[in-house]
Design a protein around this motif. Structure first.
Motif, PDB file in Angstrom:
ATOM      1  N   LEU A 285     -12.567 -62.731  30.181  1.00  0.00           N
ATOM      2  CA  LEU A 285     -11.377 -62.132  29.585  1.00  0.00           C
ATOM      3  C   LEU A 285     -10.110 -62.679  30.233  1.00  0.00           C
ATOM      4  CD1 LEU A 285     -10.538 -59.855  27.545  1.00  0.00           C
ATOM      5  CD2 LEU A 285     -10.445 -58.325  29.508  1.00  0.00           C
ATOM      6  N   MET A 286     -10.093 -62.772  31.545  1.00  0.00           N
ATOM      7  CA  MET A 286      -8.912 -63.301  32.242  1.00  0.00           C
ATOM      8  C   MET A 286      -8.713 -64.784  31.961  1.00  0.00           C
ATOM      9  SD  MET A 286      -9.107 -61.360  35.943  1.00  0.00           S
ATOM     10  CE  MET A 286      -7.564 -62.114  36.439  1.00  0.00           C
ATOM     11  N   SER A 287      -9.806 -65.520  31.863  1.00  0.00           N
ATOM     12  CA  SER A 287      -9.694 -66.946  31.560  1.00  0.00           C
ATOM     13  C   SER A 287      -9.150 -67.177  30.157  1.00  0.00           C
ATOM     14  CB  SER A 287     -11.057 -67.616  31.719  1.00  0.00           C
ATOM     15  OG  SER A 287     -11.007 -68.977  31.336  1.00  0.00           O
ATOM     16  N   ASP A 288      -9.624 -66.391  29.183  1.00  0.00           N
ATOM     17  CA  ASP A 288      -9.209 -66.607  27.790  1.00  0.00           C
ATOM     18  C   ASP A 288      -7.802 -66.100  27.527  1.00  0.00           C
ATOM     19  OD1 ASP A 288     -11.666 -67.703  27.340  1.00  0.00           O
ATOM     20  OD2 ASP A 288     -12.540 -65.908  26.418  1.00  0.00           O
ATOM     21  N   ARG A 289      -7.475 -64.915  28.045  1.00  0.00           N
ATOM     22  CA  ARG A 289      -6.182 -64.311  27.709  1.00  0.00           C
ATOM     23  C   ARG A 289      -5.060 -64.735  28.641  1.00  0.00           C
ATOM     24  NH1 ARG A 289      -7.383 -57.982  26.040  1.00  0.00           N
ATOM     25  NH2 ARG A 289      -8.522 -58.418  24.103  1.00  0.00           N
ATOM     26  N   LEU A 290      -5.392 -64.928  29.918  1.00  0.00           N
ATOM     27  CA  LEU A 290      -4.349 -65.231  30.900  1.00  0.00           C
ATOM     28  C   LEU A 290      -4.430 -66.650  31.442  1.00  0.00           C
ATOM     29  CD1 LEU A 290      -4.488 -61.889  32.944  1.00  0.00           C
ATOM     30  CD2 LEU A 290      -3.065 -62.424  30.958  1.00  0.00           C
ATOM     31  N   GLY A 291      -5.492 -67.387  31.105  1.00  0.00           N
ATOM     32  CA  GLY A 291      -5.660 -68.736  31.630  1.00  0.00           C
ATOM     33  C   GLY A 291      -5.902 -68.766  33.125  1.00  0.00           C
ATOM     34  N   SER A 292      -6.559 -67.749  33.654  1.00  0.00           N
ATOM     35  CA  SER A 292      -6.749 -67.642  35.099  1.00  0.00           C
ATOM     36  C   SER A 292      -7.794 -68.642  35.585  1.00  0.00           C
ATOM     37  CB  SER A 292      -7.193 -66.222  35.468  1.00  0.00           C
ATOM     38  OG  SER A 292      -6.264 -65.267  35.026  1.00  0.00           O
ATOM     39  N   SER A 293      -7.570 -69.193  36.778  1.00  0.00           N
ATOM     40  CA  SER A 293      -8.531 -70.087  37.414  1.00  0.00           C
ATOM     41  C   SER A 293      -9.611 -69.272  38.112  1.00  0.00           C
ATOM     42  CB  SER A 293      -7.833 -70.987  38.426  1.00  0.00           C
ATOM     43  OG  SER A 293      -7.288 -70.212  39.488  1.00  0.00           O
ATOM     44  N   ALA A 294     -10.653 -69.961  38.607  1.00  0.00           N
ATOM     45  CA  ALA A 294     -11.728 -69.277  39.315  1.00  0.00           C
ATOM     46  C   ALA A 294     -11.192 -68.573  40.563  1.00  0.00           C
ATOM     47  CB  ALA A 294     -12.820 -70.270  39.692  1.00  0.00           C
ATOM     48  N   THR A 295     -10.273 -69.230  41.275  1.00  0.00           N
ATOM     49  CA  THR A 295      -9.706 -68.609  42.481  1.00  0.00           C
ATOM     50  C   THR A 295      -8.907 -67.356  42.126  1.00  0.00           C
ATOM     51  OG1 THR A 295      -9.597 -70.764  43.576  1.00  0.00           O
ATOM     52  CG2 THR A 295      -8.245 -68.997  44.484  1.00  0.00           C
ATOM     53  N   ALA A 296      -8.091 -67.434  41.051  1.00  0.00           N
ATOM     54  CA  ALA A 296      -7.283 -66.284  40.641  1.00  0.00           C
ATOM     55  C   ALA A 296      -8.172 -65.129  40.194  1.00  0.00           C
ATOM     56  CB  ALA A 296      -6.337 -66.684  39.512  1.00  0.00           C
ATOM     57  N   ILE A 297      -9.258 -65.438  39.498  1.00  0.00           N
ATOM     58  CA  ILE A 297     -10.188 -64.396  39.068  1.00  0.00           C
ATOM     59  C   ILE A 297     -10.819 -63.725  40.286  1.00  0.00           C
ATOM     60  CG2 ILE A 297     -12.383 -63.971  37.892  1.00  0.00           C
ATOM     61  CD1 ILE A 297     -11.581 -66.255  35.962  1.00  0.00           C
ATOM     62  N   GLY A 298     -11.240 -64.529  41.260  1.00  0.00           N
ATOM     63  CA  GLY A 298     -11.842 -63.974  42.463  1.00  0.00           C
ATOM     64  C   GLY A 298     -10.886 -63.103  43.251  1.00  0.00           C
ATOM     65  N   ILE A 299      -9.635 -63.530  43.378  1.00  0.00           N
ATOM     66  CA  ILE A 299      -8.651 -62.746  44.123  1.00  0.00           C
ATOM     67  C   ILE A 299      -8.369 -61.428  43.413  1.00  0.00           C
ATOM     68  CG2 ILE A 299      -6.239 -62.691  44.845  1.00  0.00           C
ATOM     69  CD1 ILE A 299      -6.446 -65.676  45.415  1.00  0.00           C
ATOM     70  N   GLY A 342      -9.280 -49.409  28.662  1.00  0.00           N
ATOM     71  CA  GLY A 342      -7.973 -50.029  28.833  1.00  0.00           C
ATOM     72  C   GLY A 342      -8.029 -51.538  28.934  1.00  0.00           C
ATOM     73  N   LEU A 343      -9.114 -52.064  29.513  1.00  0.00           N
ATOM     74  CA  LEU A 343      -9.248 -53.515  29.626  1.00  0.00           C
ATOM     75  C   LEU A 343      -9.412 -54.189  28.267  1.00  0.00           C
ATOM     76  CD1 LEU A 343     -11.620 -53.761  32.725  1.00  0.00           C
ATOM     77  CD2 LEU A 343      -9.243 -54.486  32.625  1.00  0.00           C
ATOM     78  N   GLY A 344      -9.819 -53.436  27.270  1.00  0.00           N
ATOM     79  CA  GLY A 344     -10.007 -54.025  25.951  1.00  0.00           C
ATOM     80  C   GLY A 344      -8.726 -54.270  25.186  1.00  0.00           C
ATOM     81  N   PHE A 345      -7.610 -53.697  25.634  1.00  0.00           N
ATOM     82  CA  PHE A 345      -6.340 -53.881  24.934  1.00  0.00           C
ATOM     83  C   PHE A 345      -5.647 -55.158  25.409  1.00  0.00           C
ATOM     84  CE2 PHE A 345      -7.071 -49.333  24.522  1.00  0.00           C
ATOM     85  CZ  PHE A 345      -6.762 -49.122  23.193  1.00  0.00           C
ATOM     86  N   PRO A 346      -5.012 -55.890  24.498  1.00  0.00           N
ATOM     87  CA  PRO A 346      -4.298 -57.122  24.886  1.00  0.00           C
ATOM     88  C   PRO A 346      -2.977 -56.801  25.583  1.00  0.00           C
ATOM     89  CG  PRO A 346      -4.054 -56.721  22.530  1.00  0.00           C
ATOM     90  CD  PRO A 346      -4.999 -55.670  23.044  1.00  0.00           C
ATOM     91  N   VAL A 347      -3.002 -56.700  26.892  1.00  0.00           N
ATOM     92  CA  VAL A 347      -1.823 -56.355  27.670  1.00  0.00           C
ATOM     93  C   VAL A 347      -1.490 -57.513  28.614  1.00  0.00           C
ATOM     94  CG1 VAL A 347      -2.234 -53.878  27.556  1.00  0.00           C
ATOM     95  CG2 VAL A 347      -3.284 -55.213  29.381  1.00  0.00           C
ATOM     96  N   LEU A 348      -0.303 -57.464  29.178  1.00  0.00           N
ATOM     97  CA  LEU A 348       0.130 -58.516  30.096  1.00  0.00           C
ATOM     98  C   LEU A 348      -0.462 -58.347  31.478  1.00  0.00           C
ATOM     99  CD1 LEU A 348       3.909 -58.803  29.094  1.00  0.00           C
ATOM    100  CD2 LEU A 348       2.017 -60.272  28.395  1.00  0.00           C
ATOM    101  N   SER A 349      -0.852 -57.135  31.828  1.00  0.00           N
ATOM    102  CA  SER A 349      -1.418 -56.880  33.145  1.00  0.00           C
ATOM    103  C   SER A 349      -2.593 -55.921  33.009  1.00  0.00           C
ATOM    104  CB  SER A 349      -0.368 -56.269  34.077  1.00  0.00           C
ATOM    105  OG  SER A 349      -0.950 -55.902  35.307  1.00  0.00           O
ATOM    106  N   TYR A 350      -3.635 -56.182  33.769  1.00  0.00           N
ATOM    107  CA  TYR A 350      -4.828 -55.340  33.749  1.00  0.00           C
ATOM    108  C   TYR A 350      -4.910 -54.434  34.970  1.00  0.00           C
ATOM    109  CZ  TYR A 350      -6.503 -58.354  29.977  1.00  0.00           C
ATOM    110  OH  TYR A 350      -6.638 -59.026  28.797  1.00  0.00           O
TER     111      TYR A 350
END
Length: 369
Positions: A285-299, A342-350
Protein backbone atom coordinates in the motif's frame (compact mmCIF):
# COMPACT_ATOMS: atom_id res chain seq x y z
CA UNK A 1 54.67 -11.13 53.17
CA UNK A 2 52.40 -8.71 55.01
CA UNK A 3 51.81 -6.74 51.78
CA UNK A 4 50.96 -9.92 49.94
CA UNK A 5 48.55 -10.90 52.69
CA UNK A 6 46.92 -7.45 52.56
CA UNK A 7 46.54 -7.64 48.77
CA UNK A 8 45.09 -11.10 49.05
CA UNK A 9 42.65 -9.91 51.71
CA UNK A 10 41.60 -6.92 49.55
CA UNK A 11 41.16 -9.13 46.51
CA UNK A 12 39.10 -11.61 48.52
CA UNK A 13 36.86 -8.88 49.91
CA UNK A 14 36.43 -7.40 46.41
CA UNK A 15 35.39 -10.77 44.99
CA UNK A 16 33.00 -11.31 47.89
CA UNK A 17 31.45 -7.89 47.30
CA UNK A 18 30.98 -8.70 43.62
CA UNK A 19 29.32 -12.00 44.44
CA UNK A 20 27.01 -10.28 46.89
CA UNK A 21 26.16 -7.63 44.29
CA UNK A 22 25.34 -10.33 41.74
CA UNK A 23 23.11 -12.07 44.26
CA UNK A 24 21.27 -8.81 44.90
CA UNK A 25 20.79 -8.24 41.16
CA UNK A 26 19.45 -11.76 40.73
CA UNK A 27 17.14 -11.25 43.69
CA UNK A 28 15.84 -7.98 42.24
CA UNK A 29 15.32 -9.65 38.86
CA UNK A 30 13.40 -12.47 40.49
CA UNK A 31 11.20 -9.99 42.35
CA UNK A 32 10.60 -7.99 39.16
CA UNK A 33 9.59 -11.06 37.14
CA UNK A 34 7.82 -12.82 39.94
CA UNK A 35 9.20 -14.95 42.74
CA UNK A 36 6.63 -17.74 42.28
CA UNK A 37 8.00 -19.09 39.00
CA UNK A 38 8.46 -22.85 38.78
CA UNK A 39 11.75 -22.50 36.85
CA UNK A 40 14.71 -20.14 37.27
CA UNK A 41 14.17 -16.59 36.03
CA UNK A 42 16.93 -16.97 33.43
CA UNK A 43 14.92 -19.75 31.78
CA UNK A 44 11.90 -17.49 31.26
CA UNK A 45 14.15 -14.64 30.09
CA UNK A 46 15.82 -16.97 27.59
CA UNK A 47 12.41 -18.06 26.33
CA UNK A 48 11.34 -14.43 25.84
CA UNK A 49 14.59 -13.76 23.96
CA UNK A 50 14.00 -16.76 21.71
CA UNK A 51 10.42 -15.62 21.10
CA UNK A 52 11.63 -12.13 20.20
CA UNK A 53 14.30 -13.49 17.85
CA UNK A 54 11.73 -15.69 16.16
CA UNK A 55 9.45 -12.74 15.48
CA UNK A 56 12.43 -10.56 14.56
CA UNK A 57 13.03 -13.01 11.74
CA UNK A 58 9.43 -12.82 10.60
CA UNK A 59 9.37 -9.00 10.57
CA UNK A 60 12.58 -8.37 8.62
CA UNK A 61 11.33 -9.64 5.22
CA UNK A 62 8.18 -7.45 5.24
CA UNK A 63 9.70 -4.43 3.38
CA UNK A 64 10.86 -6.60 0.43
CA UNK A 65 7.34 -7.37 -0.82
CA UNK A 66 7.27 -4.59 -3.47
CA UNK A 67 10.64 -5.79 -4.76
CA UNK A 68 9.50 -9.43 -4.82
CA UNK A 69 6.44 -8.42 -6.79
CA UNK A 70 8.66 -6.72 -9.36
CA UNK A 71 11.30 -9.48 -9.46
CA UNK A 72 8.81 -12.28 -10.09
CA UNK A 73 6.33 -10.09 -12.08
CA UNK A 74 3.52 -11.07 -9.73
CA UNK A 75 -0.17 -10.39 -10.19
CA UNK A 76 -2.36 -9.43 -7.22
CA UNK A 77 -3.42 -13.03 -6.64
CA UNK A 78 0.18 -14.27 -6.83
CA UNK A 79 1.20 -11.75 -4.19
CA UNK A 80 -1.33 -13.41 -1.92
CA UNK A 81 0.26 -16.79 -2.65
CA UNK A 82 3.52 -15.60 -1.09
CA UNK A 83 1.76 -15.35 2.25
CA UNK A 84 -0.72 -18.19 1.77
CA UNK A 85 1.99 -20.74 0.98
CA UNK A 86 3.80 -19.96 4.22
CA UNK A 87 0.54 -19.86 6.19
CA UNK A 88 -0.51 -23.25 4.79
CA UNK A 89 2.64 -24.76 6.23
CA UNK A 90 2.09 -22.95 9.50
CA UNK A 91 -1.39 -24.48 9.75
CA UNK A 92 0.26 -27.89 10.02
CA UNK A 93 2.88 -26.55 12.44
CA UNK A 94 0.49 -24.97 14.93
CA UNK A 95 -1.73 -28.07 14.89
CA UNK A 96 1.05 -30.64 15.30
CA UNK A 97 4.01 -29.04 17.10
CA UNK A 98 2.19 -28.05 20.34
CA UNK A 99 0.93 -31.64 20.73
CA UNK A 100 4.44 -32.95 20.12
CA UNK A 101 5.75 -30.60 22.78
CA UNK A 102 3.23 -32.09 25.24
CA UNK A 103 4.73 -35.53 24.68
CA UNK A 104 8.39 -34.80 23.89
CA UNK A 105 8.90 -31.58 25.87
CA UNK A 106 8.68 -27.87 25.07
CA UNK A 107 12.43 -27.35 24.83
CA UNK A 108 13.44 -29.97 22.22
CA UNK A 109 10.45 -29.32 19.96
CA UNK A 110 10.87 -25.52 20.05
CA UNK A 111 14.64 -25.68 19.48
CA UNK A 112 14.26 -28.11 16.56
CA UNK A 113 11.47 -26.10 14.97
CA UNK A 114 13.49 -22.87 15.21
CA UNK A 115 16.53 -24.57 13.67
CA UNK A 116 14.49 -25.98 10.77
CA UNK A 117 12.85 -22.59 10.19
CA UNK A 118 16.32 -21.05 10.05
CA UNK A 119 17.31 -23.49 7.30
CA UNK A 120 14.08 -22.72 5.43
CA UNK A 121 14.71 -18.97 5.34
CA UNK A 122 18.29 -19.58 4.28
CA UNK A 123 17.04 -21.60 1.29
CA UNK A 124 14.49 -18.87 0.45
CA UNK A 125 17.31 -16.36 0.22
CA UNK A 126 19.29 -18.72 -1.99
CA UNK A 127 16.31 -19.17 -4.32
CA UNK A 128 16.19 -15.40 -4.85
CA UNK A 129 19.98 -15.08 -5.18
CA UNK A 130 20.14 -17.86 -7.76
CA UNK A 131 17.19 -16.48 -9.76
CA UNK A 132 15.09 -19.63 -9.50
CA UNK A 133 11.41 -19.90 -10.51
CA UNK A 134 8.59 -18.44 -8.45
CA UNK A 135 7.09 -21.92 -7.95
CA UNK A 136 10.30 -23.06 -6.30
CA UNK A 137 10.11 -20.06 -3.98
CA UNK A 138 6.53 -20.94 -3.04
CA UNK A 139 7.49 -24.56 -2.38
CA UNK A 140 10.31 -23.49 -0.05
CA UNK A 141 7.99 -21.02 1.68
CA UNK A 142 5.50 -23.83 2.34
CA UNK A 143 8.24 -26.15 3.64
CA UNK A 144 9.52 -23.41 5.95
CA UNK A 145 6.04 -22.83 7.34
CA UNK A 146 5.81 -26.50 8.35
CA UNK A 147 8.16 -25.72 11.26
CA UNK A 148 7.06 -22.14 12.04
CA UNK A 149 4.76 -23.04 14.92
CA UNK A 150 6.68 -22.04 18.02
CA UNK A 151 4.35 -19.30 19.20
CA UNK A 152 1.83 -21.70 20.84
CA UNK A 153 4.74 -23.58 22.41
CA UNK A 154 6.10 -20.38 23.94
CA UNK A 155 2.66 -19.58 25.37
CA UNK A 156 2.27 -23.13 26.68
CA UNK A 157 5.68 -22.89 28.36
CA UNK A 158 4.61 -19.74 30.21
CA UNK A 159 1.35 -21.44 31.23
CA UNK A 160 3.42 -24.36 32.59
CA UNK A 161 5.78 -22.33 34.76
CA UNK A 162 3.91 -19.12 35.66
CA UNK A 163 1.17 -19.07 38.34
CA UNK A 164 -2.27 -18.33 36.89
CA UNK A 165 -2.60 -15.02 38.73
CA UNK A 166 0.60 -13.75 37.07
CA UNK A 167 0.02 -15.27 33.63
CA UNK A 168 -1.69 -12.25 31.97
CA UNK A 169 1.23 -10.03 32.93
CA UNK A 170 3.73 -12.54 31.57
CA UNK A 171 1.77 -12.74 28.34
CA UNK A 172 2.25 -8.98 28.13
CA UNK A 173 6.00 -9.51 28.66
CA UNK A 174 5.95 -11.93 25.73
CA UNK A 175 4.03 -9.46 23.61
CA UNK A 176 6.52 -6.76 24.62
CA UNK A 177 9.40 -8.93 23.41
CA UNK A 178 7.46 -9.50 20.20
CA UNK A 179 6.82 -5.77 19.82
CA UNK A 180 10.52 -5.09 20.35
CA UNK A 181 11.17 -7.45 17.44
CA UNK A 182 8.66 -5.49 15.38
CA UNK A 183 10.55 -2.30 16.33
CA UNK A 184 13.93 -3.55 15.15
CA UNK A 185 12.95 -5.96 12.39
CA UNK A 186 11.30 -3.77 9.73
CA UNK A 187 13.99 -1.07 9.76
CA UNK A 188 16.77 -3.66 9.72
CA UNK A 189 15.04 -5.50 6.90
CA UNK A 190 14.52 -2.30 4.92
CA UNK A 191 18.17 -1.30 5.28
CA UNK A 192 19.35 -4.79 4.26
CA UNK A 193 16.99 -4.84 1.28
CA UNK A 194 18.24 -1.45 0.09
CA UNK A 195 21.94 -2.26 0.57
CA UNK A 196 22.22 -6.02 -0.05
CA UNK A 197 19.11 -6.86 -2.06
CA UNK A 198 15.84 -8.66 -1.46
CA UNK A 199 17.65 -11.81 -0.28
CA UNK A 200 19.42 -9.94 2.54
CA UNK A 201 16.48 -9.87 5.00
CA UNK A 202 15.86 -13.58 4.40
CA UNK A 203 19.46 -14.45 5.25
CA UNK A 204 19.25 -12.27 8.37
CA UNK A 205 16.01 -14.04 9.30
CA UNK A 206 17.83 -17.37 9.09
CA UNK A 207 20.50 -16.05 11.48
CA UNK A 208 17.89 -14.78 13.95
CA UNK A 209 16.11 -18.13 14.08
CA UNK A 210 19.42 -19.94 14.42
CA UNK A 211 20.33 -17.83 17.46
CA UNK A 212 16.86 -18.42 18.89
CA UNK A 213 17.29 -22.18 18.49
CA UNK A 214 20.67 -22.09 20.25
CA UNK A 215 19.27 -19.91 23.07
CA UNK A 216 16.40 -22.34 23.61
CA UNK A 217 18.63 -25.41 23.57
CA UNK A 218 21.24 -23.97 25.93
CA UNK A 219 19.37 -21.80 28.43
CA UNK A 220 15.68 -22.76 28.58
CA UNK A 221 14.84 -25.31 31.26
CA UNK A 222 12.23 -27.92 30.37
CA UNK A 223 8.80 -27.12 31.81
CA UNK A 224 6.96 -30.43 31.45
CA UNK A 225 8.55 -32.06 34.58
CA UNK A 226 7.50 -29.03 36.64
CA UNK A 227 3.96 -29.26 35.37
CA UNK A 228 3.81 -32.98 36.13
CA UNK A 229 5.34 -32.35 39.55
CA UNK A 230 2.74 -29.73 40.39
CA UNK A 231 0.00 -32.13 39.29
CA UNK A 232 1.46 -34.87 41.49
CA UNK A 233 1.53 -32.53 44.46
CA UNK A 234 -2.05 -31.56 43.79
CA UNK A 235 -3.02 -35.23 43.56
CA UNK A 236 -1.34 -35.87 46.92
CA UNK A 237 -3.36 -33.10 48.52
CA UNK A 238 -6.55 -34.45 47.00
CA UNK A 239 -5.85 -37.96 48.34
CA UNK A 240 -5.43 -36.55 51.83
CA UNK A 241 -8.89 -35.00 51.64
CA UNK A 242 -12.22 -36.79 51.48
CA UNK A 243 -12.95 -39.03 48.51
CA UNK A 244 -16.19 -37.32 47.35
CA UNK A 245 -14.49 -33.93 47.25
CA UNK A 246 -11.57 -35.34 45.24
CA UNK A 247 -13.83 -36.95 42.67
CA UNK A 248 -15.80 -33.72 42.35
CA UNK A 249 -12.59 -31.78 41.68
CA UNK A 250 -11.50 -34.36 39.12
CA UNK A 251 -14.80 -34.02 37.28
CA UNK A 252 -14.50 -30.27 37.27
CA UNK A 253 -10.87 -30.27 36.04
CA UNK A 254 -11.50 -32.93 33.37
CA UNK A 255 -14.52 -31.16 31.85
CA UNK A 256 -13.82 -28.91 28.86
CA UNK A 257 -15.73 -25.69 28.28
CA UNK A 258 -16.10 -26.11 24.51
CA UNK A 259 -18.08 -22.89 23.90
CA UNK A 260 -15.28 -20.95 25.56
CA UNK A 261 -12.69 -22.85 23.50
CA UNK A 262 -14.62 -21.97 20.34
CA UNK A 263 -14.70 -18.28 21.30
CA UNK A 264 -10.95 -18.27 21.93
CA UNK A 265 -10.37 -20.00 18.60
CA UNK A 266 -12.43 -17.42 16.70
CA UNK A 267 -10.70 -14.55 18.52
CA UNK A 268 -7.27 -15.96 17.68
CA UNK A 269 -8.28 -16.54 14.05
CA UNK A 270 -9.53 -12.98 13.59
CA UNK A 271 -6.53 -11.46 15.34
CA UNK A 272 -4.04 -13.37 13.19
CA UNK A 273 -6.00 -12.26 10.12
CA UNK A 274 -5.62 -8.65 11.19
CA UNK A 275 -1.88 -9.14 11.77
CA UNK A 276 -1.46 -10.71 8.34
CA UNK A 277 -3.43 -7.94 6.65
CA UNK A 278 -1.37 -5.20 8.28
CA UNK A 279 2.14 -6.66 8.00
CA UNK A 280 1.69 -8.18 4.54
CA UNK A 281 -0.15 -5.52 2.59
CA UNK A 282 0.88 -2.26 4.26
CA UNK A 283 4.27 -2.33 2.42
CA UNK A 284 2.47 -2.74 -0.92
CA UNK A 285 0.00 0.00 0.00
CA UNK A 286 2.78 2.45 0.87
CA UNK A 287 4.74 1.55 -2.25
CA UNK A 288 1.74 2.01 -4.57
CA UNK A 289 0.17 5.11 -3.03
CA UNK A 290 3.16 6.94 -1.59
CA UNK A 291 6.06 5.53 -3.63
CA UNK A 292 7.85 4.51 -0.45
CA UNK A 293 11.19 2.67 -0.62
CA UNK A 294 11.99 -0.48 1.36
CA UNK A 295 13.89 1.60 3.94
CA UNK A 296 11.00 4.07 4.32
CA UNK A 297 8.52 1.21 4.73
CA UNK A 298 10.71 -0.39 7.39
CA UNK A 299 11.14 2.85 9.32
CA UNK A 300 7.38 3.50 9.26
CA UNK A 301 6.67 0.00 10.59
CA UNK A 302 9.29 0.50 13.30
CA UNK A 303 7.66 3.75 14.43
CA UNK A 304 4.27 2.05 14.58
CA UNK A 305 5.78 -0.71 16.70
CA UNK A 306 7.30 1.88 19.03
CA UNK A 307 3.80 3.21 19.68
CA UNK A 308 2.65 -0.31 20.58
CA UNK A 309 5.67 -0.91 22.82
CA UNK A 310 5.17 2.41 24.61
CA UNK A 311 1.54 1.54 25.31
CA UNK A 312 2.50 -1.89 26.65
CA UNK A 313 5.19 -0.51 28.93
CA UNK A 314 3.56 2.67 30.21
CA UNK A 315 -0.22 2.28 29.88
CA UNK A 316 -1.38 -1.34 29.61
CA UNK A 317 -1.22 -2.26 33.29
CA UNK A 318 -3.10 0.86 34.38
CA UNK A 319 -5.79 0.33 31.73
CA UNK A 320 -6.15 -3.37 32.58
CA UNK A 321 -6.43 -2.66 36.30
CA UNK A 322 -9.05 0.04 35.71
CA UNK A 323 -11.19 -1.72 33.07
CA UNK A 324 -10.44 -5.40 33.66
CA UNK A 325 -9.01 -7.93 31.23
CA UNK A 326 -12.19 -8.42 29.17
CA UNK A 327 -12.93 -4.72 28.58
CA UNK A 328 -9.28 -4.05 27.80
CA UNK A 329 -9.35 -6.80 25.20
CA UNK A 330 -12.57 -5.39 23.69
CA UNK A 331 -10.95 -1.94 23.55
CA UNK A 332 -7.94 -3.43 21.76
CA UNK A 333 -10.13 -5.25 19.23
CA UNK A 334 -12.02 -2.03 18.49
CA UNK A 335 -8.77 -0.12 17.93
CA UNK A 336 -7.55 -2.81 15.53
CA UNK A 337 -10.79 -2.65 13.53
CA UNK A 338 -10.75 1.15 13.30
CA UNK A 339 -7.06 1.18 12.39
CA UNK A 340 -7.39 -1.32 9.55
CA UNK A 341 -10.50 0.42 8.24
CA UNK A 342 -8.71 3.77 8.28
CA UNK A 343 -5.78 2.40 6.29
CA UNK A 344 -8.15 1.59 3.45
CA UNK A 345 -8.94 5.25 2.76
CA UNK A 346 -6.75 7.19 0.28
CA UNK A 347 -5.19 9.71 2.66
CA UNK A 348 -1.92 11.62 2.66
CA UNK A 349 -0.81 10.15 5.97
CA UNK A 350 -1.45 6.80 7.62
CA UNK A 351 -0.29 7.83 11.08
CA UNK A 352 -3.66 8.00 12.86
CA UNK A 353 -5.03 4.62 11.69
CA UNK A 354 -1.62 3.00 12.15
CA UNK A 355 -1.43 4.36 15.71
CA UNK A 356 -4.89 2.97 16.46
CA UNK A 357 -3.83 -0.41 15.13
CA UNK A 358 -0.66 -0.29 17.25
CA UNK A 359 -2.60 0.43 20.46
CA UNK A 360 -5.03 -2.37 19.66
CA UNK A 361 -2.30 -4.89 18.95
CA UNK A 362 -0.65 -3.92 22.24
CA UNK A 363 -3.77 -4.41 24.36
CA UNK A 364 -5.75 -7.25 22.76
CA UNK A 365 -3.36 -10.28 22.64
CA UNK A 366 -3.12 -10.70 26.43
CA UNK A 367 -6.85 -11.53 26.38
CA UNK A 368 -6.14 -14.71 24.39
CA UNK A 369 -4.83 -17.62 26.50
Amino acid sequence: ASRTACLAALLGSSLAARRQSRRRLRSLAAQALGSELRVPVRSVVALLIASGLSLLGFTMPAPIMPELRTRFALSASQVGLVFSSFAAGMLFAVMVLPGLSDRLGRKPVAATALACTSVGFLVQGLVISWGLDFRVFLLVRFATGLFAGCNPIFKAYLADVVPSKLLPQYMVYREASATLAFVVGPTLGGVLASSVGSAGPLFATAVAHGIGAATTALYVEESIPHRQGSKSAADGKDSASSQPAASSDDKQSSSTNWPLVAVVFVMSFLYVNSQTCFSSFLPLLMSDRLGSSATAIGIFATKVSLIALSFQVFAYRAVEQRWGLERTGAFGALCICLGLAGLGFPVLSYWLPAALYAIGSASFPATIP
